[in-house]
Design a protein around this motif. Sequence first.
Motif, PDB file in Angstrom:
ATOM      1  N   PRO A 142     -41.702 -12.511  34.153  1.00 19.38           N
ATOM      2  CA  PRO A 142     -41.542 -12.817  32.724  1.00 19.38           C
ATOM      3  C   PRO A 142     -42.102 -14.194  32.403  1.00 19.38           C
ATOM      4  O   PRO A 142     -42.090 -15.092  33.235  1.00 19.38           O
ATOM      5  N   LEU A 143     -42.582 -14.361  31.172  1.00 21.17           N
ATOM      6  CA  LEU A 143     -43.237 -15.612  30.796  1.00 21.17           C
ATOM      7  C   LEU A 143     -42.262 -16.763  30.587  1.00 21.17           C
ATOM      8  O   LEU A 143     -42.605 -17.913  30.853  1.00 21.17           O
ATOM      9  N   LEU A 144     -41.073 -16.485  30.101  1.00 27.30           N
ATOM     10  CA  LEU A 144     -40.171 -17.561  29.696  1.00 27.30           C
ATOM     11  C   LEU A 144     -39.048 -17.860  30.678  1.00 27.30           C
ATOM     12  O   LEU A 144     -38.491 -18.954  30.649  1.00 27.30           O
ATOM     13  N   SER A 145     -38.709 -16.928  31.544  1.00 30.80           N
ATOM     14  CA  SER A 145     -37.570 -17.152  32.443  1.00 30.80           C
ATOM     15  C   SER A 145     -37.974 -17.331  33.899  1.00 30.80           C
ATOM     16  O   SER A 145     -37.112 -17.490  34.763  1.00 30.80           O
ATOM     17  N   SER A 146     -39.269 -17.333  34.192  1.00 34.67           N
ATOM     18  CA  SER A 146     -39.730 -17.569  35.564  1.00 34.67           C
ATOM     19  C   SER A 146     -40.664 -18.766  35.588  1.00 34.67           C
ATOM     20  O   SER A 146     -41.394 -19.024  34.617  1.00 34.67           O
ATOM     21  N   ALA A 147     -40.669 -19.493  36.687  1.00 30.99           N
ATOM     22  CA  ALA A 147     -41.591 -20.621  36.828  1.00 30.99           C
ATOM     23  C   ALA A 147     -43.029 -20.127  36.805  1.00 30.99           C
ATOM     24  O   ALA A 147     -43.909 -20.763  36.210  1.00 30.99           O
ATOM     25  N   THR A 148     -43.263 -18.988  37.441  1.00 32.63           N
ATOM     26  CA  THR A 148     -44.615 -18.413  37.467  1.00 32.63           C
ATOM     27  C   THR A 148     -45.086 -18.083  36.065  1.00 32.63           C
ATOM     28  O   THR A 148     -46.205 -18.440  35.660  1.00 32.63           O
ATOM     29  N   GLY A 149     -44.240 -17.405  35.296  1.00 32.03           N
ATOM     30  CA  GLY A 149     -44.616 -17.031  33.936  1.00 32.03           C
ATOM     31  C   GLY A 149     -44.850 -18.237  33.051  1.00 32.03           C
ATOM     32  O   GLY A 149     -45.809 -18.277  32.257  1.00 32.03           O
ATOM     33  N   ARG A 150     -43.998 -19.238  33.165  1.00 32.91           N
ATOM     34  CA  ARG A 150     -44.150 -20.445  32.341  1.00 32.91           C
ATOM     35  C   ARG A 150     -45.465 -21.158  32.652  1.00 32.91           C
ATOM     36  O   ARG A 150     -46.141 -21.670  31.752  1.00 32.91           O
ATOM     37  N   VAL A 165     -44.620 -13.105  24.357  1.00 34.72           N
ATOM     38  CA  VAL A 165     -43.668 -14.168  24.047  1.00 34.72           C
ATOM     39  C   VAL A 165     -42.676 -13.708  22.986  1.00 34.72           C
ATOM     40  O   VAL A 165     -41.463 -13.936  23.099  1.00 34.72           O
ATOM     41  N   ALA A 166     -43.187 -13.064  21.939  1.00 27.28           N
ATOM     42  CA  ALA A 166     -42.315 -12.588  20.854  1.00 27.28           C
ATOM     43  C   ALA A 166     -41.277 -11.603  21.377  1.00 27.28           C
ATOM     44  O   ALA A 166     -40.097 -11.649  20.993  1.00 27.28           O
ATOM     45  N   GLU A 167     -41.681 -10.713  22.256  1.00 28.61           N
ATOM     46  CA  GLU A 167     -40.760  -9.727  22.821  1.00 28.61           C
ATOM     47  C   GLU A 167     -39.679 -10.400  23.661  1.00 28.61           C
ATOM     48  O   GLU A 167     -38.492 -10.044  23.569  1.00 28.61           O
ATOM     49  N   GLU A 168     -40.071 -11.394  24.467  1.00 29.72           N
ATOM     50  CA  GLU A 168     -39.093 -12.083  25.300  1.00 29.72           C
ATOM     51  C   GLU A 168     -38.162 -12.957  24.469  1.00 29.72           C
ATOM     52  O   GLU A 168     -36.981 -13.104  24.795  1.00 29.72           O
ATOM     53  N   LEU A 169     -38.675 -13.549  23.389  1.00 33.10           N
ATOM     54  CA  LEU A 169     -37.814 -14.339  22.498  1.00 33.10           C
ATOM     55  C   LEU A 169     -36.756 -13.457  21.850  1.00 33.10           C
ATOM     56  O   LEU A 169     -35.584 -13.843  21.755  1.00 33.10           O
ATOM     57  N   GLU A 170     -37.172 -12.289  21.413  1.00 33.90           N
ATOM     58  CA  GLU A 170     -36.224 -11.364  20.791  1.00 33.90           C
ATOM     59  C   GLU A 170     -35.138 -10.968  21.783  1.00 33.90           C
ATOM     60  O   GLU A 170     -33.942 -10.919  21.450  1.00 33.90           O
ATOM     61  N   SER A 171     -35.526 -10.713  23.028  1.00 32.26           N
ATOM     62  CA  SER A 171     -34.559 -10.340  24.056  1.00 32.26           C
ATOM     63  C   SER A 171     -33.602 -11.503  24.339  1.00 32.26           C
ATOM     64  O   SER A 171     -32.391 -11.295  24.499  1.00 32.26           O
ATOM     65  N   ALA A 172     -34.133 -12.730  24.395  1.00 32.35           N
ATOM     66  CA  ALA A 172     -33.286 -13.901  24.660  1.00 32.35           C
ATOM     67  C   ALA A 172     -32.275 -14.117  23.540  1.00 32.35           C
ATOM     68  O   ALA A 172     -31.125 -14.486  23.786  1.00 32.35           O
ATOM     69  N   ARG A 173     -32.709 -13.896  22.306  1.00 34.54           N
ATOM     70  CA  ARG A 173     -31.778 -14.058  21.170  1.00 34.54           C
ATOM     71  C   ARG A 173     -30.679 -13.007  21.203  1.00 34.54           C
ATOM     72  O   ARG A 173     -29.511 -13.310  20.946  1.00 34.54           O
ATOM     73  N   LYS A 174     -31.042 -11.780  21.535  1.00 35.34           N
ATOM     74  CA  LYS A 174     -30.046 -10.709  21.590  1.00 35.34           C
ATOM     75  C   LYS A 174     -29.020 -10.970  22.687  1.00 35.34           C
ATOM     76  O   LYS A 174     -27.837 -10.696  22.529  1.00 35.34           O
ATOM     77  N   PRO A 181     -36.060 -20.496  26.203  1.00 34.96           N
ATOM     78  CA  PRO A 181     -36.336 -20.761  24.784  1.00 34.96           C
ATOM     79  C   PRO A 181     -35.937 -19.573  23.914  1.00 34.96           C
ATOM     80  O   PRO A 181     -36.026 -18.416  24.333  1.00 34.96           O
ATOM     81  N   ARG A 182     -35.501 -19.886  22.687  1.00 30.21           N
ATOM     82  CA  ARG A 182     -35.117 -18.823  21.756  1.00 30.21           C
ATOM     83  C   ARG A 182     -35.882 -18.918  20.443  1.00 30.21           C
ATOM     84  O   ARG A 182     -35.692 -18.083  19.562  1.00 30.21           O
ATOM     85  N   THR A 183     -36.750 -19.938  20.317  1.00 32.62           N
ATOM     86  CA  THR A 183     -37.576 -20.076  19.119  1.00 32.62           C
ATOM     87  C   THR A 183     -38.999 -20.422  19.539  1.00 32.62           C
ATOM     88  O   THR A 183     -39.240 -20.907  20.658  1.00 32.62           O
ATOM     89  N   GLN A 184     -39.945 -20.194  18.638  1.00 28.26           N
ATOM     90  CA  GLN A 184     -41.340 -20.525  18.932  1.00 28.26           C
ATOM     91  C   GLN A 184     -41.506 -22.022  19.155  1.00 28.26           C
ATOM     92  O   GLN A 184     -42.310 -22.448  19.993  1.00 28.26           O
TER      93      GLN A 184
END
Length: 264
Positions: A142-150, A165-174, A181-184
């Motif tokens: 994943p882009l936002l929750s792994s060091a590799t993805g980031r 990114v948008a899909e992962e943000l939506e999942s993090a907010r839910k 991160p939870r916002t752009q």
Amino acid sequence: MNLPNRNSTRAGIQSVEVGFALLAALGEAPGPLMLKDLARAAGMSGAKAHRYLVSFQRLRLVVQDLASTRYDLGPAALKLGLASLERLDAVKLARERAAALVEAMGHTVALAVWGNRGPTIVHWEESPGAVTVNLRLGDVMPLLSSATGRCFAAYAPQEAIAPMVAEELESARKQRRADVPRTQAQVRELLRDVRERRAARVVDTLLPGIVGFCVPVFDADAHMALGVVALGPSGAFDSSWGGAVERPLQAAARQLSADLGFRG
């Protein structure tokens, strides 16, 4: 009993090795050099350097600007360099060095490239005392929750990763996660920090009790060719910036980038 290095004892032509110092000095210089400066950089006298440069000019390895009298690498050197770069395999080069990196750090090392679905693990080198990690070859990070993805997200064209990114943000907010991160705006700040450090880190984010670092390796076109990842248990893993894990990881990535032709 320590055996001698075969390469060090093998007979060669010393004059070729001495002359190569001039080519190496030109390759490392930011631009063309005067004879005296080039000779100094190569550690030889001006007269000796000039004799080598005459031969190198005949071979088109070196050219001299008649107006400024400065020397620079010639078309034959460029041709050789491009041929070498075309034959380099970043993953193969990194795999050959992974075991030594594991030994230096004492932690598992993985290699990742950008695949069809995102950052993908393509090699895994476990340390002898590695804890069980639920990751396999071919896994997409994943882009936002792994060091590799980031790390990959920081250097990828932002329009290309926007849907992911948008899909992962939506999942993090839910899930109301506070560790990603939870916002752009938070995403932009995170990726800016990754670029400034030239490294990404997660602690207990992707996997409970696991710390991960990822550093980028760049190719001759300044594109991120792969990510070098270190993983280990949080209790025995130095998660500090510039610490016992990140420092050798960064050194290995810098050397790999240089060997791939990156001059940044």
